[in-house]
Scaffold this motif. Structure first.
Motif, short mmCIF file in Angstrom:
data_model
loop_
_atom_site.label_atom_id
_atom_site.label_comp_id
_atom_site.label_asym_id
_atom_site.label_seq_id
_atom_site.Cartn_x
_atom_site.Cartn_y
_atom_site.Cartn_z
N PHE A 85 0.81 -1.09 -0.08
CA PHE A 85 -0.13 0.12 0.43
C PHE A 85 1.56 1.42 -0.17
CE2 PHE A 85 1.04 -1.65 4.17
CZ PHE A 85 1.06 -0.35 5.01
N ALA A 86 1.59 0.93 0.07
CA ALA A 86 2.88 1.98 0.00
C ALA A 86 4.44 1.69 -1.27
CB ALA A 86 3.46 3.33 1.24
N GLU A 87 5.55 2.34 -1.37
CA GLU A 87 6.63 2.09 -1.75
C GLU A 87 7.63 2.10 -1.04
OE1 GLU A 87 7.91 3.90 -5.34
OE2 GLU A 87 5.57 3.59 -7.26
N PRO A 88 8.48 1.23 -0.93
CA PRO A 88 9.40 1.07 -0.19
C PRO A 88 10.18 2.09 -0.57
CG PRO A 88 9.76 -0.55 -1.76
CD PRO A 88 8.34 0.11 -2.61
N ARG A 89 10.52 3.03 0.60
CA ARG A 89 11.73 3.76 0.80
C ARG A 89 13.44 3.98 1.96
NH1 ARG A 89 8.48 8.83 3.16
NH2 ARG A 89 6.87 6.70 3.87
N GLY A 90 14.48 3.97 1.31
CA GLY A 90 14.96 3.75 2.33
C GLY A 90 15.93 2.39 1.93
N GLU A 91 17.36 2.23 2.10
CA GLU A 91 18.29 0.54 2.22
C GLU A 91 17.84 -0.05 2.74
OE1 GLU A 91 22.26 1.21 2.88
OE2 GLU A 91 22.48 1.68 4.72
N TRP A 92 17.16 0.20 3.72
CA TRP A 92 16.54 -1.30 4.63
C TRP A 92 15.03 -1.49 4.76
CZ3 TRP A 92 19.84 -4.13 7.59
CH2 TRP A 92 20.59 -3.03 7.91
N LEU A 93 15.10 -2.79 4.47
CA LEU A 93 13.81 -4.04 4.28
C LEU A 93 13.39 -4.54 5.71
CD1 LEU A 93 11.15 -3.65 2.49
CD2 LEU A 93 11.85 -5.73 1.35
N GLY A 94 12.15 -4.24 5.99
CA GLY A 94 11.95 -4.51 7.81
C GLY A 94 11.06 -5.74 7.33
N PHE A 95 10.84 -6.51 8.05
CA PHE A 95 9.91 -7.39 8.19
C PHE A 95 9.37 -7.89 9.48
CE2 PHE A 95 12.76 -8.47 4.97
CZ PHE A 95 12.18 -9.04 3.16
N ASP A 96 8.00 -8.17 10.36
CA ASP A 96 7.98 -9.14 10.98
C ASP A 96 7.09 -10.14 11.05
OD1 ASP A 96 6.71 -9.35 13.51
OD2 ASP A 96 5.24 -7.25 13.77
N THR A 97 7.67 -11.05 11.25
CA THR A 97 7.82 -13.24 10.48
C THR A 97 7.13 -13.38 11.23
OG1 THR A 97 9.06 -12.28 8.57
CG2 THR A 97 8.37 -14.46 9.16
N THR A 98 6.26 -14.51 11.20
CA THR A 98 5.51 -15.80 12.13
C THR A 98 6.11 -16.42 10.75
OG1 THR A 98 3.73 -14.16 13.39
CG2 THR A 98 3.43 -17.02 13.04
N VAL A 99 6.92 -17.62 11.82
CA VAL A 99 6.25 -18.95 11.01
C VAL A 99 5.53 -20.40 11.06
CG1 VAL A 99 7.55 -21.13 9.74
CG2 VAL A 99 8.45 -18.77 9.93
N SER A 100 4.12 -20.34 10.49
CA SER A 100 3.38 -21.78 11.85
C SER A 100 3.63 -22.65 10.56
CB SER A 100 2.08 -21.45 10.49
OG SER A 100 1.71 -19.73 11.46
N PHE A 101 3.56 -23.70 10.92
CA PHE A 101 3.45 -25.83 10.52
C PHE A 101 1.94 -26.54 10.87
CE2 PHE A 101 9.01 -26.74 10.64
CZ PHE A 101 8.85 -25.47 9.60
N GLY A 102 1.81 -27.03 10.31
CA GLY A 102 0.69 -27.64 9.83
C GLY A 102 1.26 -29.18 10.49
N ALA A 103 -0.19 -29.66 10.53
CA ALA A 103 0.25 -31.58 11.02
C ALA A 103 0.01 -32.12 9.96
CB ALA A 103 -1.18 -31.76 11.71
N THR A 104 0.31 -31.98 8.68
CA THR A 104 0.17 -32.63 7.18
C THR A 104 1.27 -32.41 6.40
OG1 THR A 104 -2.14 -31.33 6.93
CG2 THR A 104 -2.65 -33.82 7.76
N GLY A 105 2.25 -31.51 7.33
CA GLY A 105 2.48 -30.82 5.72
C GLY A 105 2.60 -30.24 4.80
N LEU A 106 2.15 -29.19 5.33
CA LEU A 106 1.64 -27.34 5.10
C LEU A 106 2.48 -26.69 6.40
CD1 LEU A 106 -1.54 -27.96 3.61
CD2 LEU A 106 0.33 -28.23 2.55
N GLY A 107 2.66 -25.45 5.45
CA GLY A 107 3.14 -23.90 6.27
C GLY A 107 2.84 -23.40 6.09
N LEU A 108 3.35 -22.31 6.62
CA LEU A 108 2.78 -20.85 6.34
C LEU A 108 3.97 -19.40 6.69
CD1 LEU A 108 0.72 -19.09 4.25
CD2 LEU A 108 -0.26 -18.14 6.75
N THR A 109 4.27 -18.71 5.85
CA THR A 109 5.10 -18.24 6.70
C THR A 109 4.77 -16.42 6.02
OG1 THR A 109 8.01 -19.16 6.57
CG2 THR A 109 7.57 -16.30 6.25
N SER A 110 4.66 -15.90 7.13
CA SER A 110 3.67 -14.48 7.20
C SER A 110 4.49 -13.67 7.51
CB SER A 110 2.02 -14.98 7.53
OG SER A 110 1.21 -15.86 6.97
N SER A 111 4.24 -12.29 6.68
CA SER A 111 4.82 -11.17 7.39
C SER A 111 4.73 -9.97 6.92
CB SER A 111 6.47 -11.07 6.15
OG SER A 111 7.31 -11.86 7.02
N VAL A 112 4.28 -9.09 7.97
CA VAL A 112 4.50 -7.07 7.42
C VAL A 112 5.57 -6.58 7.06
CG1 VAL A 112 3.08 -4.78 8.52
CG2 VAL A 112 2.11 -7.53 8.94
#
Length: 256
Positions: free
Chosen positions: A209-236
């Motif tokens: 919703f906005a273009e990045p500014r500056g040389e650093w890119l930040g992440f707020d990340t959560t990694v989730s594993f399910g019980a059947t071999g699937l997973g998800l990495t979600s980041s703001v």
């Protein structure tokens, strides 16, 4: 030094700096995703002069890519005056390896409405330097500079930057540069060590919703594993001014 060198109108040769984390003789997909975004923006600017903004990048990763020459072709799927849907395909040896669909959108003056409830992360100078090669091999991971605040396995905030240009001798937008770092998210706060569990992602979708500014890119990340071999990495996704979007990667979780 760069991640890619142009060899023709639509072809690029990968350098050793794109070396992968799961296999060092294959490309880490992150720089390739940035390269495809760069190709989309070059095609846009060849066709029109209003610089539609990148609102979404959705990549499907169809296979591994050797550290070799690749070709990127761009096509407009849905032309429009204010919104376009564009597809880019990255191929090696005539085999499609990554397919991108990007929404390009007209910008408007909405500063009076600007705002988000997404939480900010601490700035880079307040986080400790962290060496990602302590977990991962490969030229790309070696090229990345990371500052990280780890909360628990699979949960962290961090900042990433690289001193290397995406394409040698070419101006690359902030969006394409950021796109070339997005895929690093799946390895910056692991739930299990990659020597014990494989968890590659088969896609990546980012919304801005906005273009990045500056040389650093930040992440707020959560990694989730399910019980059947699937997973998800979600980041703001953040720049130093605050949140600018989100990214998600679906994982195939494979115990050794």
């Amino acid at each position: 030094m760069s991640y890619f060198e142009r060899t023709g109108p639509n072809t690029y040769r990968a350098t050793h700096h794109v070396g992968g984390a799961w296999a060092t003789n294959e490309q880490h997909i992150a720089p390739a995703l940035g390269l495809m975004t760069h190709a989309v923006e070059l095609d846009r600017d060849d066709r029109r002069d209003d610089r539609l903004a990148v609102g979404r990048l959705s990549y499907d990763i169809l296979g591994t890519i050797p550290i070799d020459e690749v070709e990127v072709r761009v096509a407009v799927l849905r032309p429009g005056r204010t919104i376009e849907l564009v597809e880019a395909v990255l191929a090696h040896d005539d085999r499609a390896a990554v397919r991108l669909r990007a929404w390009l959108m007209q910008t408007r003056p909405t500063a009076a409405l600007e705002g988000t409830s997404l939480a900010r992360i601490a700035p880079p100078e307040e986080m400790e330097e962290w060496d990602p090669t302590s977990v991962w091999p490969g030229g790309f991971i070696e090229s990345a500079q990371v500052r990280r605040r780890q909360m628990e396995p699979g949960r962290a905030s961090y900042w990433v930057r690289t001193p290397l240009p995406l394409v040698a001798g070419e101006d690359v937008s902030a969006v394409a540069g950021a796109a070339g770092l997005l895929d690093i998210a799946n390895g910056m706060t692991v739930r299990a060590h990659p020597k014990d569990i494989a968890f590659p992602n088969v896609d990546l979708t980012a919304h801005f919703f906005a273009e990045p500014r500056g040389e650093w890119l930040g992440f707020d990340t959560t990694v989730s594993f399910g019980a059947t071999g699937l997973g998800l990495t979600s980041s703001v996704i953040h720049d130093v001014h605050g949140p600018i979007g989100t990214a998600s990667q679906v994982l195939t979780v494979r115990p050794s």
